[in-house]
Scaffold this active site. Sequence first.
Site, PDB file in Angstrom:
ATOM      1  N   HIS A 147       1.290  -1.231   1.323  1.00 25.48           N
ATOM      2  CA  HIS A 147       0.065  -0.580   1.808  1.00 25.48           C
ATOM      3  C   HIS A 147       0.300   0.287   3.047  1.00 25.48           C
ATOM      4  O   HIS A 147      -0.659   0.572   3.775  1.00 25.48           O
ATOM      5  CB  HIS A 147      -1.009  -1.622   2.163  1.00 25.48           C
ATOM      6  N   ASP A 199       2.423   5.375  -2.636  1.00 22.96           N
ATOM      7  CA  ASP A 199       1.954   4.045  -2.249  1.00 22.96           C
ATOM      8  C   ASP A 199       1.267   3.389  -3.448  1.00 22.96           C
ATOM      9  O   ASP A 199       0.568   4.067  -4.213  1.00 22.96           O
ATOM     10  CB  ASP A 199       0.949   4.171  -1.096  1.00 22.96           C
ATOM     11  N   HIS A 201      -1.223   1.657  -3.405  1.00 25.03           N
ATOM     12  CA  HIS A 201      -2.685   1.747  -3.234  1.00 25.03           C
ATOM     13  C   HIS A 201      -3.050   3.135  -2.734  1.00 25.03           C
ATOM     14  O   HIS A 201      -2.916   3.434  -1.559  1.00 25.03           O
ATOM     15  CB  HIS A 201      -3.180   0.701  -2.247  1.00 25.03           C
ATOM     16  N   GLU A 309      -7.811  -7.363 -10.145  1.00 26.88           N
ATOM     17  CA  GLU A 309      -8.945  -6.511  -9.743  1.00 26.88           C
ATOM     18  C   GLU A 309      -9.021  -5.266 -10.635  1.00 26.88           C
ATOM     19  O   GLU A 309      -9.221  -4.144 -10.188  1.00 26.88           O
ATOM     20  CB  GLU A 309      -8.804  -6.137  -8.261  1.00 26.88           C
ATOM     21  N   GLU A 325     -16.103  -5.358  -7.384  1.00 28.60           N
ATOM     22  CA  GLU A 325     -15.857  -5.429  -5.936  1.00 28.60           C
ATOM     23  C   GLU A 325     -16.736  -4.418  -5.200  1.00 28.60           C
ATOM     24  O   GLU A 325     -16.910  -3.279  -5.657  1.00 28.60           O
ATOM     25  CB  GLU A 325     -14.379  -5.149  -5.648  1.00 28.60           C
ATOM     26  N   CYS A 402     -11.749  -6.181   3.304  1.00 25.10           N
ATOM     27  CA  CYS A 402     -11.852  -4.745   3.017  1.00 25.10           C
ATOM     28  C   CYS A 402     -13.300  -4.287   2.851  1.00 25.10           C
ATOM     29  O   CYS A 402     -13.649  -3.168   3.225  1.00 25.10           O
ATOM     30  CB  CYS A 402     -11.049  -4.391   1.765  1.00 25.10           C
TER      31      CYS A 402
HETATM   32  O1  FUB Z   1      -5.479  -3.814  -1.328  1.00 23.66           O
HETATM   33  C1  FUB Z   1      -6.401  -3.453  -0.333  1.00 23.66           C
HETATM   34  C2  FUB Z   1      -7.801  -3.838  -0.747  1.00 23.66           C
HETATM   35  O2  FUB Z   1      -7.874  -5.236  -0.959  1.00 23.66           O
HETATM   36  C3  FUB Z   1      -8.232  -3.262  -2.071  1.00 23.66           C
HETATM   37  O3  FUB Z   1      -8.792  -1.992  -1.976  1.00 23.66           O
HETATM   38  C4  FUB Z   1      -9.207  -4.253  -2.561  1.00 23.66           C
HETATM   39  O4  FUB Z   1      -9.414  -4.166  -3.934  1.00 23.66           O
HETATM   40  C5  FUB Z   1      -8.579  -5.555  -2.142  1.00 23.66           C
HETATM   41  O5  FUB Z   1      -7.662  -5.944  -3.082  1.00 23.66           O
HETATM   42 ZN    ZN Z   2     -13.207  -4.632  -0.809  1.00 17.60          ZN
END
Ligand code: FUB
Ligand code: ZN
Length: 639
Positions: A147, A199, A201, A309, A325, A402
Amino acid sequence: MPRTRSALPSPVGPVRLTPDARTALRPAAATIGAGFWHERRTTNARVSLPQGPDLLESAGNLHNLRLAAGTAEGEFRGAYPFVDTDVYKWLEAASWQLAQEDDEALAAEVDRIVALVAAAQQPDGYLNTWFQLVKGGERYQDLRWGHELYCAGHLIQAAVAHHRATGRPELLDVARKFADHLDSVFGLPGSGKPLDGIDGHPEVETALVELYRETGERRYLNLAGYFVDRHGHGLLGGEAYCQDRVPLREATDVEGHAVRQLYLLAAAADLAAETGEAELRSTGERLWRAMTTTKTHLTGGLGAHHDKEDFGDPYELPNERAYCETCAAIASVQWSWRLALLTGEARYSDLIERTLFNGFLAGVSLDGERWLYVNPLQVRDGHTDTGGDQSARRTRWFRCACCPPNVMRLLASLQHYLASSDEQGLQIHQFVTGTYGTDQVRVRAETDYPWHGTIAFTVEETPADSPWTLSLRIPQWCREFRVRCGEETYDFPVDDGWLRLSRTWTPGDRVVLELVLEPRLTAADPRVDAVRGCVAIERGPLVHCLEQADHPGGGLDDIVLDPSRPLAVKHRPDLLGGVTTVVAAGRRRRIPDRGWWPYPTASGSDPEPDGEPVELTAVPYPVWANREDGSMRVWLPTS
Ligand code: FUB
Ligand code: ZN
């Protein structure tokens, strides 16, 4: 339209398009007045945001920054490599808030935390407390899970917000230094940059486009484009989870981790806006259609799986195990707004409305102090909650926090998702009391929506002799509406979701739009096994649900709704801060405790076909889970 004088200050919010952006619409200036959203935003400003620093202190996020800055001693605190982002999202939210009102205490907290972030940054621009403190400074060794760029992205977004809101350079300097560092590290093979990587994410991509918008530095836009393009080439092992299975332009469906997918798509829409690239635009349109037809819950919630997720398969939309979420709802709003601006189409704002009122707003309690990370559509009778982040019960804060600061930043910037303008005039996407305009026109809206369907618009400023068009979105859910201009009632055609009123306006002109807010039953798609044969109660933009608290004397799992009986509306100022409920007729079946029985059932061994009549009270989904724990359900069987 001719230029007159400035009617409203230019918008200080997310998605500040450059003058060269090739979009159908541009965000208009807006301020929110009294009413539904004003109340929730006031709670955000007075309760949630001020509590942020203490929560970040007790969770260890600020302590980590002090450690990285060398001004404290101890161990890194927190379970995830991305805990810094909770601080950045709070800073972004606080900055949007400061753009709207002076708040000395909040400004002082922002200054203090900005200084802390700046002190934690390394001399070459790198900043990530987890890697600095836990991983011995070893960078970019774990792009799949680490991340680092995700954190950079949220830092950049906070800095852009801080700069736009306050004009101050401190955090923007930190962000630029980090972005310059990233630009010196990441690039295609042969580019002279040491690392070809992405990355796991996405987030840095959309942030870099915003940094380009804020600074005019094209390198940031190019770097965003590079990161978007390198997804889907197996750099992270080719997993859908990391948005690495297929290049975005070739994708035919949304897949993998929902928030990751949606942030990447928001970035693609940003790039399409700023570069005019048609293929990226059509990719977004295609994937949005796929998502909304097969992978979106009634509440606008996204992400069917707790596992990874993940979006899940088409029509795989469970109820009690729905993930939905809160961050995914926020990301969906961000993406849809970018598509609305790109295309000018009303459908994107239809989804924004559904999501804002339901899947998003349920994420925060009425008192602004407790949160939901996952947003199920059912909690069963006798539900055993394991607690933790993914609990169906509201929680004060999360180990993976988050969602709460993400809610704060969307509420604090909500006015930027409500109205737009183009050469023809002004478009009202959402019905919120407030003032909307450009540098040429200003319109005031007054409404008690979503409780009542009347929205009155008054033209406050307009060029004298030049016609322009006031466009009002007629929501997809709306079966009947009326428009009055002065004393006349008109039957205007709706053009692809927009009601367009063109004329030469005079200050004081009024338009009254009445959306008929009859409660309605919505049928479930038969391909969704979890809800086949069920109906949901909706009224206007609100999805409703049954809660145990309104149905004493038994659980909700045995309830059946009678669709042949009328639905009634009951305004309840006494309930949950004042809500409108929908009352329906139902029965409570007496089903034997067996689990299954022979088919076709022999008479006599049938589950009790009628059961006792029961009055059902359906409350708006966004206010569920604000009373004692109990069961809840959105979808109701009819037989
Ligand atoms: O991985 C960072 C954040 O945590 C994600 O955006 C959410 O889905 C949670 O997994
Ligand atoms: Zn979140």
